[in-house]
Motif scaffolding. Structure first.
Motif, PDB file in Angstrom:
ATOM      1  N   UNK A  27      87.231  53.957  27.865  1.00 40.68           N
ATOM      2  CA  UNK A  27      86.948  52.653  28.450  1.00 40.68           C
ATOM      3  C   UNK A  27      87.810  51.613  27.727  1.00 40.68           C
ATOM      4  N   UNK A  28      87.749  50.378  28.177  1.00 42.18           N
ATOM      5  CA  UNK A  28      88.512  49.301  27.553  1.00 42.18           C
ATOM      6  C   UNK A  28      87.662  48.597  26.511  1.00 42.18           C
ATOM      7  N   UNK A  29      88.214  48.452  25.318  1.00 49.15           N
ATOM      8  CA  UNK A  29      87.513  47.810  24.202  1.00 49.15           C
ATOM      9  C   UNK A  29      88.354  46.641  23.708  1.00 49.15           C
ATOM     10  N   UNK A  30      87.711  45.492  23.514  1.00 43.55           N
ATOM     11  CA  UNK A  30      88.427  44.305  23.066  1.00 43.55           C
ATOM     12  C   UNK A  30      88.280  44.131  21.562  1.00 43.55           C
ATOM     13  N   UNK A  31      89.419  44.008  20.877  1.00 38.39           N
ATOM     14  CA  UNK A  31      89.426  43.714  19.438  1.00 38.39           C
ATOM     15  C   UNK A  31      90.498  42.676  19.158  1.00 38.39           C
ATOM     16  N   UNK A  32      90.128  41.597  18.463  1.00 41.31           N
ATOM     17  CA  UNK A  32      91.056  40.517  18.128  1.00 41.31           C
ATOM     18  C   UNK A  32      91.783  40.005  19.371  1.00 41.31           C
TER      19      UNK A  32
END
Length: 209
Positions: free
Chosen positions: A77-82
């Motif tokens: 899945x898509x994970x948002x970091x910074x």
């Protein structure tokens, strides 16, 4: 006893089960195009005690050795970091998980000369996975899937008398990060240390521990 903080932490002993939660609010965190000290205020930290369960049915990661790095590992899945979306990660035998591809020298375990990029450090130190196993698994259904990766029976380089097992969990949708550690019967010494936290090379204030 728990003695932990972000990068540069001293961790004299692993005596309790505990989980480290780092909750990300993308809306707050991504307001600034340049990362600053204040942008990290959107991260909330909490700890708790819980039982530890080894990851089962996962896919193996070939980092069970000294100074090893993996190829691309799909999150599922898509994970948002910074403020950036990611669908893959890269693991190091030295106890961290990167959102960018790693080279040999990115296995560095000294946070005074941290690797470039963005990574998560549940137990960043000079570790050796010889005799241990690493694996990952994505479970659940959209939009609430969970990616887990585990370092099982890892040891400090040059110390084969004790081991440690730990995990990272990444949560779809909330972008929450969880570090989980297994209570071990021996600490491996009284003067050990490790770095625990987050790293973003766009923010120079986070480079030194």
């Amino acid at each position: 006893m728990k003695n932990l903080s972000f990068l540069g932490a001293s961790l004299p002993r692993i005596l309790l089960f505990f989980a480290l939660f780092i909750l990300i609010s993308p809306e707050l965190y991504c307001q600034d195009s340049q990362l600053t000290n204040t942008s990290y205020s959107a991260y909330a930290l909490s700890t708790n005690s819980q039982s530890f369960s080894y990851l089962s049915g996962g896919t193996g990661v070939s980092i069970n050795g000294d100074d090893k790095t993996s190829g691309s590992i799909p999150l599922g899945f898509t994970f948002k970091f910074a403020c950036v979306d990611y669908t893959n990660v890269y693991a190091s035998s030295n106890g961290f998980l990167s959102f960018l591809a790693l080279g040999f020298f990115d296995s560095n375990y000294n946070n005074s000369s941290a690797p470039t990029g963005k990574f998560l450090a549940p137990f960043w130190d000079d570790l050796d996975g010889t005799g241990g196993t690493a694996s990952y698994k994505t479970e659940g259904v959209a939009p609430g899937r969970v990616f887990s990766i585990e370092w099982k029976n890892w040891k400090r380089s040059g110390n084969s008398s004790s081991s440690i097992s730990f995990q990272i969990k990444l949560y779809e949708g909330t972008n929450a990060i969880q570090y989980i550690y297994k209570q071990e019967s021996a600490s491996g010494g009284n003067n050990i240390s490790a770095s625990i936290g987050l790293y973003d090379d766009n923010d120079s204030s986070k480079k030194d521990g």
